[in-house]
Design a protein around this motif. Structure first.
Motif, PDB file in Angstrom:
ATOM      1  N   MET A   1       0.834  -1.196   0.000  1.00  0.00           N
ATOM      2  CA  MET A   1       0.000   0.000   0.000  1.00  0.00           C
ATOM      3  C   MET A   1       0.875   1.254   0.000  1.00  0.00           C
ATOM      4  O   MET A   1       0.650   2.192  -0.751  1.00  0.00           O
TER       5      MET A   1
ATOM      6  N   ILE B   1      -3.660   6.363   8.930  1.00  0.00           N
ATOM      7  CA  ILE B   1      -4.597   6.107  10.021  1.00  0.00           C
ATOM      8  C   ILE B   1      -4.359   4.702  10.595  1.00  0.00           C
ATOM      9  O   ILE B   1      -4.454   4.498  11.805  1.00  0.00           O
ATOM     10  N   ALA B   2      -3.973   3.748   9.738  1.00  0.00           N
ATOM     11  CA  ALA B   2      -3.655   2.411  10.245  1.00  0.00           C
ATOM     12  C   ALA B   2      -2.376   2.473  11.085  1.00  0.00           C
ATOM     13  O   ALA B   2      -2.272   1.820  12.121  1.00  0.00           O
TER      14      ALA B   2
ATOM     15  N   ARG C   1      -5.297   6.055   4.405  1.00  0.00           N
ATOM     16  CA  ARG C   1      -5.566   4.785   5.084  1.00  0.00           C
ATOM     17  C   ARG C   1      -4.319   4.282   5.787  1.00  0.00           C
ATOM     18  O   ARG C   1      -4.387   3.771   6.900  1.00  0.00           O
ATOM     19  N   ASP C   2      -3.183   4.434   5.130  1.00  0.00           N
ATOM     20  CA  ASP C   2      -1.925   4.016   5.745  1.00  0.00           C
ATOM     21  C   ASP C   2      -1.629   4.840   6.998  1.00  0.00           C
ATOM     22  O   ASP C   2      -1.235   4.313   8.028  1.00  0.00           O
TER      23      ASP C   2
ATOM     24  N   GLU D   1     -14.582   8.349   4.164  1.00  0.00           N
ATOM     25  CA  GLU D   1     -14.170   7.963   2.801  1.00  0.00           C
ATOM     26  C   GLU D   1     -15.375   7.870   1.875  1.00  0.00           C
ATOM     27  O   GLU D   1     -15.348   8.322   0.737  1.00  0.00           O
ATOM     28  N   ALA D   2     -16.439   7.229   2.373  1.00  0.00           N
ATOM     29  CA  ALA D   2     -17.636   7.030   1.543  1.00  0.00           C
ATOM     30  C   ALA D   2     -18.277   8.370   1.197  1.00  0.00           C
ATOM     31  O   ALA D   2     -18.644   8.619   0.047  1.00  0.00           O
TER      32      ALA D   2
ATOM     33  N   HIS E   1     -13.295   6.844  10.038  1.00  0.00           N
ATOM     34  CA  HIS E   1     -12.535   7.225   8.837  1.00  0.00           C
ATOM     35  C   HIS E   1     -13.171   6.622   7.584  1.00  0.00           C
ATOM     36  O   HIS E   1     -13.276   7.280   6.549  1.00  0.00           O
ATOM     37  N   GLY E   2     -13.597   5.367   7.701  1.00  0.00           N
ATOM     38  CA  GLY E   2     -14.245   4.706   6.566  1.00  0.00           C
ATOM     39  C   GLY E   2     -15.530   5.421   6.163  1.00  0.00           C
ATOM     40  O   GLY E   2     -15.805   5.602   4.970  1.00  0.00           O
ATOM     41  N   ARG E   3     -16.302   5.846   7.158  1.00  0.00           N
ATOM     42  CA  ARG E   3     -17.523   6.606   6.834  1.00  0.00           C
ATOM     43  C   ARG E   3     -17.161   7.862   6.046  1.00  0.00           C
ATOM     44  O   ARG E   3     -17.796   8.187   5.053  1.00  0.00           O
TER      45      ARG E   3
ATOM     46  N   LEU F   1     -11.053   4.250  13.227  1.00  0.00           N
ATOM     47  CA  LEU F   1     -10.894   3.668  11.887  1.00  0.00           C
ATOM     48  C   LEU F   1     -12.236   3.563  11.179  1.00  0.00           C
ATOM     49  O   LEU F   1     -12.352   3.838   9.987  1.00  0.00           O
ATOM     50  N   ILE F   2     -13.249   3.131  11.916  1.00  0.00           N
ATOM     51  CA  ILE F   2     -14.590   3.011  11.326  1.00  0.00           C
ATOM     52  C   ILE F   2     -15.089   4.389  10.892  1.00  0.00           C
ATOM     53  O   ILE F   2     -15.628   4.556   9.797  1.00  0.00           O
TER      54      ILE F   2
END
Lengths: 245, 245
Positions: free
Chosen positions: A1, A20-21, A17-18, A41-42, A37-39, A34-35
């Motif tokens: 990645m 935040i991971a 993503r990197d 992203e969408a 962050h995914g929201r 993290l979750i």
């Protein structure tokens, strides 16, 4: 990645993503972060992954509000510390606003990891919540604040924030500026100024705008703030979300 | 979070977050899986957090496709193992389809944690990828498959999957059924049948539909499959996404 070339169409997204991971590995970001962050992203995908006019308007008002504040404070959580630590430090210097660590899920270890992250990015002072100083209207760990920071602030910059927190600050008559990719979230609806944009795009623009408005007098700054209507901005953001990128 | 009452309007969403965060603790879910979960949350919010007609159509076609398959296989990753392990085990029994662990980021430890999670939910046999058996057209860890599972499958059920994987399986002329809340994702566009729904709502409905269609003959099942058009379903899902919940 991390090998993804800068030319890759999803470079910024993959890089974030990197970051935040890695934040999780370093104890800066929580799994719930993290979750969240995914929201983001969408929602970013839905608005076209570019800074929209409604975000530029909000950034302008936010810059004016920070410049005319008496005691602005920057509230820092795990996700912002992982994604834009250097920009937070620059904003702190640009507005003479202290950085204050404030996280939802109690963890002194994580508070210290965030402090370390900010210091590694050049922060000289970082305020931590104090067990002796609390704000009303809030149940979680976030009720603890620093008596030299949020407790006495007139303007609080709280990017990527949760709704309870935003509501509590508003009830204390503080002005709240947030960055939130979901224009329908409680935070977005409750804040004084909501920048509906990706934090990695919005932060550099906020810094540029502050530099640009720095020469204005208080009455001009006041006009920029008072003519701003957050509901209109949120309506525009929601229209864009539904229309697509 | 675990104290949230069932009556809470966000109970299912908060419960899922807990399940997936626990998945990380147990080594089942990866940090990138948490981000993917967050993306799903946002898309679910946009479609109104209810199963829509286009999802019901896709579930019906998926059930028929699984029932008329010669060698159906269920591919299991960290997020589905954390969220719906018991439903995966039931589906395996209902379709005589083996469960095969297949994850994007290489980790034998995580593969075994997923296997354990499935066995704890009642699975008798769980296939693991074999270093001697690979599928073409794919670079990541996912190219390794089990010679008695995906390698010889005619229908693969791969919920919450990534695009590369889906594409590689399609190039091998396998039929692919997926569950994906983003109707614009590569997986959604490449799959034979895309169920645009939350996996915790879709799995029980898929099981019910399989029970309902079980008595049908092959020609009737074939008709259900051949009259289904995935692009139409995706168009409907995208319209709903833009219209809002």
């Amino acid at each position: 990645m991390t090998d993804v070339p800068e030319s890759h169409p999803r470079y910024v997204s993959l890089r974030m993503r990197d970051d935040i991971a890695r934040g999780v590995e370093q104890g800066v970001t929580s799994p719930h972060g993290l979750i969240a962050h995914g929201r983001g992203e969408a929602f970013d995908y839905m608005i076209g992954e570019t800074t929209q006019p409604f975000a530029l308007s909000a950034i302008r008002s936010a810059a004016a509000m920070l410049l005319r504040a008496s005691h602005p404070v920057i509230s820092v959580n795990g996700n912002t510390a992982a994604l834009v630590p250097a920009h937070l430090v620059s904003l702190s210097a640009a507005c003479k606003a202290p950085l204050e660590v404030n996280i939802f899920h109690t963890s002194h270890e994580r508070e210290r990891a965030i402090e370390r992250q900010l210091r590694d990015s050049g922060a000289e002072g970082v305020l931590l919540p104090s067990p002796d100083s609390t704000i009303d209207h809030i149940e979680s760990n976030r009720k603890f604040v620093n008596p030299r920071g949020i407790a006495v602030a007139d303007v609080v910059f709280v990017p990527l924030e949760d709704g309870d927190r935003c509501e509590a600050l508003r009830k204390m008559d503080k002005e709240v500026i947030t960055i939130d990719l979901n224009p329908m979230s409680r935070t977005s609806r409750l804040a004084s100024v909501t920048i509906v944009d990706n934090v990695v795009r919005a932060m550099p623009l906020l810094l540029e705008t502050i530099a640009e408005l720095r020469s204005l007098g208080v009455p001009q700054l006041e006009t920029l703030v008072s003519t701003y209507d957050n509901q209109t901005i949120l309506d525009q953001a929601q229209q864009r979300l539904r229309k697509g990128g």
